[in-house]
Design a protein around this motif. Structure first.
Motif, PDB file in Angstrom:
ATOM      1  N   TYR A 224     -42.374  17.195  26.616  1.00 10.77           N
ATOM      2  CA  TYR A 224     -43.081  19.168  25.590  1.00 10.77           C
ATOM      3  C   TYR A 224     -44.976  18.426  26.067  1.00 10.77           C
ATOM      4  N   SER A 225     -45.393  18.782  26.050  1.00 11.69           N
ATOM      5  CA  SER A 225     -46.909  18.799  26.500  1.00 11.69           C
ATOM      6  C   SER A 225     -47.025  18.404  27.903  1.00 11.69           C
ATOM      7  N   PRO A 226     -46.037  19.004  28.645  1.00 12.64           N
ATOM      8  CA  PRO A 226     -46.205  18.592  30.027  1.00 12.64           C
ATOM      9  C   PRO A 226     -47.287  18.007  30.580  1.00 12.64           C
ATOM     10  N   LEU A 227     -48.172  18.871  30.659  1.00 13.10           N
ATOM     11  CA  LEU A 227     -49.536  18.363  30.809  1.00 13.10           C
ATOM     12  C   LEU A 227     -50.329  17.669  30.306  1.00 13.10           C
ATOM     13  N   GLY A 228     -49.735  17.107  29.640  1.00 12.37           N
ATOM     14  CA  GLY A 228     -50.570  16.020  28.300  1.00 12.37           C
ATOM     15  C   GLY A 228     -52.009  17.080  27.448  1.00 12.37           C
ATOM     16  N   SER A 229     -51.023  18.278  26.957  1.00  6.23           N
ATOM     17  CA  SER A 229     -52.127  19.056  26.294  1.00  6.23           C
ATOM     18  C   SER A 229     -53.802  18.964  27.064  1.00  6.23           C
ATOM     19  N   GLY A 230     -53.225  19.481  28.432  1.00  5.92           N
ATOM     20  CA  GLY A 230     -54.591  19.947  29.164  1.00  5.92           C
ATOM     21  C   GLY A 230     -55.417  18.636  29.385  1.00  5.92           C
ATOM     22  N   ALA A 231     -55.206  17.309  29.408  1.00  4.37           N
ATOM     23  CA  ALA A 231     -55.880  16.224  29.549  1.00  4.37           C
ATOM     24  C   ALA A 231     -55.613  15.784  31.106  1.00  4.37           C
TER      25      ALA A 231
ATOM     26  N   PRO B  77     -53.893  20.959  39.851  1.00  2.79           N
ATOM     27  CA  PRO B  77     -53.574  19.831  39.289  1.00  2.79           C
ATOM     28  C   PRO B  77     -52.222  19.335  38.261  1.00  2.79           C
ATOM     29  N   ALA B  78     -52.097  21.033  37.548  1.00  6.12           N
ATOM     30  CA  ALA B  78     -51.302  21.811  37.131  1.00  6.12           C
ATOM     31  C   ALA B  78     -49.500  21.541  38.012  1.00  6.12           C
ATOM     32  N   GLN B  79     -49.449  22.444  38.898  1.00  6.91           N
ATOM     33  CA  GLN B  79     -48.700  22.535  39.669  1.00  6.91           C
ATOM     34  C   GLN B  79     -48.451  21.223  40.333  1.00  6.91           C
TER      35      GLN B  79
ATOM     36  N   ILE C 297     -41.524  22.482  30.129  1.00  5.56           N
ATOM     37  CA  ILE C 297     -41.893  23.795  29.335  1.00  5.56           C
ATOM     38  C   ILE C 297     -43.503  24.276  28.806  1.00  5.56           C
ATOM     39  N   PRO C 298     -43.743  24.281  29.798  1.00  4.04           N
ATOM     40  CA  PRO C 298     -45.792  24.064  30.102  1.00  4.04           C
ATOM     41  C   PRO C 298     -45.918  25.856  29.245  1.00  4.04           C
ATOM     42  N   LYS C 299     -46.933  25.612  28.523  1.00  5.05           N
ATOM     43  CA  LYS C 299     -47.716  26.424  27.457  1.00  5.05           C
ATOM     44  C   LYS C 299     -48.795  26.564  28.687  1.00  5.05           C
ATOM     45  N   SER C 300     -48.675  28.427  28.305  1.00  4.63           N
ATOM     46  CA  SER C 300     -50.583  29.107  28.899  1.00  4.63           C
ATOM     47  C   SER C 300     -50.721  30.548  28.409  1.00  4.63           C
ATOM     48  N   THR C 301     -51.568  31.039  27.756  1.00  6.96           N
ATOM     49  CA  THR C 301     -51.812  31.972  26.929  1.00  6.96           C
ATOM     50  C   THR C 301     -52.549  33.072  28.416  1.00  6.96           C
ATOM     51  N   HIS C 302     -52.895  31.849  29.556  1.00  2.00           N
ATOM     52  CA  HIS C 302     -53.556  32.820  30.579  1.00  2.00           C
ATOM     53  C   HIS C 302     -52.455  33.329  31.918  1.00  2.00           C
ATOM     54  N   PRO C 303     -52.478  34.913  31.976  1.00  2.00           N
ATOM     55  CA  PRO C 303     -51.634  36.099  32.882  1.00  2.00           C
ATOM     56  C   PRO C 303     -51.672  34.465  33.802  1.00  2.00           C
ATOM     57  N   GLU C 304     -52.559  34.226  34.908  1.00  2.00           N
ATOM     58  CA  GLU C 304     -52.738  33.521  36.033  1.00  2.00           C
ATOM     59  C   GLU C 304     -52.154  32.276  36.526  1.00  2.00           C
ATOM     60  N   ARG C 305     -52.628  32.063  35.130  1.00  2.00           N
ATOM     61  CA  ARG C 305     -51.819  30.121  34.829  1.00  2.00           C
ATOM     62  C   ARG C 305     -50.380  30.571  34.328  1.00  2.00           C
ATOM     63  N   ILE C 306     -50.079  31.359  33.875  1.00  2.00           N
ATOM     64  CA  ILE C 306     -48.649  31.552  33.176  1.00  2.00           C
ATOM     65  C   ILE C 306     -47.461  31.191  34.428  1.00  2.00           C
TER      66      ILE C 306
ATOM     67  N   ALA D 241     -49.096  30.626  37.997  1.00  2.00           N
ATOM     68  CA  ALA D 241     -48.951  29.792  38.802  1.00  2.00           C
ATOM     69  C   ALA D 241     -48.056  28.555  38.175  1.00  2.00           C
ATOM     70  N   ASN D 242     -47.770  28.164  36.985  1.00  2.00           N
ATOM     71  CA  ASN D 242     -46.835  27.436  36.603  1.00  2.00           C
ATOM     72  C   ASN D 242     -45.172  26.978  37.289  1.00  2.00           C
ATOM     73  N   ILE D 243     -45.055  28.151  37.270  1.00  2.00           N
ATOM     74  CA  ILE D 243     -43.920  28.454  37.455  1.00  2.00           C
ATOM     75  C   ILE D 243     -43.839  28.756  39.244  1.00  2.00           C
TER      76      ILE D 243
HETATM   77  P1  A2P Z   1     -54.195  27.810  27.980  1.00  4.39           P
HETATM   78  O1  A2P Z   1     -52.863  28.429  27.053  1.00  4.39           O
HETATM   79  O2  A2P Z   1     -56.268  28.203  27.841  1.00  4.39           O
HETATM   80  O3  A2P Z   1     -54.289  27.678  29.885  1.00  4.39           O
HETATM   81  P2  A2P Z   1     -49.324  21.112  27.486  1.00  4.39           P
HETATM   82  O4  A2P Z   1     -48.465  22.212  28.753  1.00  4.39           O
HETATM   83  O5  A2P Z   1     -49.723  19.579  27.765  1.00  4.39           O
HETATM   84  O6  A2P Z   1     -49.485  21.180  26.452  1.00  4.39           O
HETATM   85  O7  A2P Z   1     -50.795  21.921  27.915  1.00  4.39           O
HETATM   86  C1  A2P Z   1     -51.181  23.280  27.885  1.00  4.39           C
HETATM   87  C2  A2P Z   1     -52.288  23.088  27.578  1.00  4.39           C
HETATM   88  O8  A2P Z   1     -52.651  23.123  29.570  1.00  4.39           O
HETATM   89  C3  A2P Z   1     -53.540  24.526  27.520  1.00  4.39           C
HETATM   90  O9  A2P Z   1     -54.455  24.151  26.397  1.00  4.39           O
HETATM   91  C4  A2P Z   1     -52.847  25.198  28.738  1.00  4.39           C
HETATM   92  O10 A2P Z   1     -54.608  26.109  28.459  1.00  4.39           O
HETATM   93  C5  A2P Z   1     -53.502  24.466  29.198  1.00  4.39           C
HETATM   94  N1  A2P Z   1     -53.169  24.799  31.125  1.00  4.39           N
HETATM   95  C6  A2P Z   1     -51.634  25.462  30.477  1.00  4.39           C
HETATM   96  N2  A2P Z   1     -51.454  26.173  31.957  1.00  4.39           N
HETATM   97  C7  A2P Z   1     -52.926  25.083  32.981  1.00  4.39           C
HETATM   98  C8  A2P Z   1     -52.679  25.454  34.605  1.00  4.39           C
HETATM   99  N3  A2P Z   1     -52.025  25.897  34.760  1.00  4.39           N
HETATM  100  N4  A2P Z   1     -54.462  25.455  34.524  1.00  4.39           N
HETATM  101  C9  A2P Z   1     -54.883  24.708  33.507  1.00  4.39           C
HETATM  102  N5  A2P Z   1     -54.216  24.203  32.418  1.00  4.39           N
HETATM  103  C10 A2P Z   1     -53.751  25.125  31.806  1.00  4.39           C
END
Ligand code: A2P
Length: 278
Positions: free
Chosen positions: A188-195, A213-215, A229-238, A240-242
């Protein structure tokens, strides 16, 4: 887009290696995000009672028209309901909110050692699995000592432990325990909560492969064998992440990412000391 592989679990079931997380997505926004994810090809959705968005997730599932057997739905037990009877009742509340008649995976969200009830919750999970109401049972935020205790008291090993894992917090010290006990690690928090997205090494590796970088980070989880299990609310990131199954990190990339691990890289609470009741 190449398909998401399935990872076999120790109970004979399997889970898509990449799913969609909805932590911190409010109930009134989660339906749109999950609908987008399902359209993008995600089939595994990870929610929790404590996220207060199970109803919205349930609406997206229902509206999708996708067959139940094609989906893999996870939720997690809130910490205040770890007593045996409460856990059973609470689980049924999740089914109702999600509009489902079984879950693919249900997790004890945190051990909460201060309240000392997680072994009781685990016994309730074992019973619910016997009744066919949960396909696979697991835990989240469990340290090896907590895992040893529930395995010792019930003889039943969790299929999954969902823990914080990302390039800046790799949890190398608990990997052996999970491999020996055939417990799948879900990051969880696979992107380090974005950091971790801002890390310059990650940026260089991503650029080398023509990816974001996310990919690059999500591909690292896949190649390390984690469920993610990445999380995003942005369609283009959703979308891209898969889209991480058409390239491969090489040995040098993996070695450089191994070097990013930091003892203080954790972004969330620690299982030994987090005794929050909610
Ligand atoms: P957002 O929902 O605004 O896209 P984690 O999965 O480690 O918890 O990280 C989630 C965070 O990373 C969220 O703040 C999310 O924001 C952001 N995030 C998810 N996917 C991407 C992406 N492909 N590029 C940039 N930020 C992303």
């Amino acid at each position: 887009m190449a398909g998401v592989p399935n990872v076999p679990l120790n109970d004979g079931n399997s889970i898509p290696q990449l799913g969609f997380g909805v932590w911190q997505v409010p109930n009134n926004e989660v339906q749109a995000a999950v609908s987008e994810a399902l359209q993008a090809g995600y089939r595994s959705i990870d929610t929790a009672q404590g996220y207060n968005n199970e109803e919205g997730v349930g609406r997206a599932i229902k509206d999708s028209g996708i067959g139940r057997e094609e989906l893999f739905i996870t939720s997690k037990l809130r910490t205040r309901d770890q007593a045996y009877d409460k856990a059973i009742k609470s689980f049924h509340g999740s089914l109702e909110k999600l509009g489902l008649d079984y879950l693919d995976l249900f997790l004890i969200h945190w051990p909460v050692p201060g309240q000392d009830k997680y072994p009781e919750a685990w016994k309730a999970f074992v019973q619910l699995q016997k009744e066919g109401l949960i396909k696979s049972i697991g835990v989240s935020n469990f340290l090896p000592e907590h895992l040893e205790r529930i395995i010792g008291e019930t003889g039943v090993t969790p299929a999954v432990n969902q823990i914080e894992v990302h390039p800046e917090y790799q949890q190398r010290d608990v990997l052996d325990f999970h491999v020996k006990n055939r417990i799948a690690i879900e990051s969880y928090s696979p992107l380090g909560s974005g950091a971790a997205l801002k890390n310059p090494t990650i940026a260089e590796i991503a650029e080398k492969h023509g990816k974001s970088p996310a990919q690059a980070i999500l591909r690292w989880h896949i190649q390390e064998g984690f469920i993610v299990i990445p999380k995003s609310t942005h369609p283009e990131r959703i979308r891209a992440n898969i889209d991480v199954f058409d390239f491969e990190l090489d040995g040098e990339d993996l070695q450089r990412i191994a070097g990013l691990d930091r003892p203080d890289g954790k972004t969330g609470g620690h299982p030994a000391t987090n005794n929050a009741i909610w």
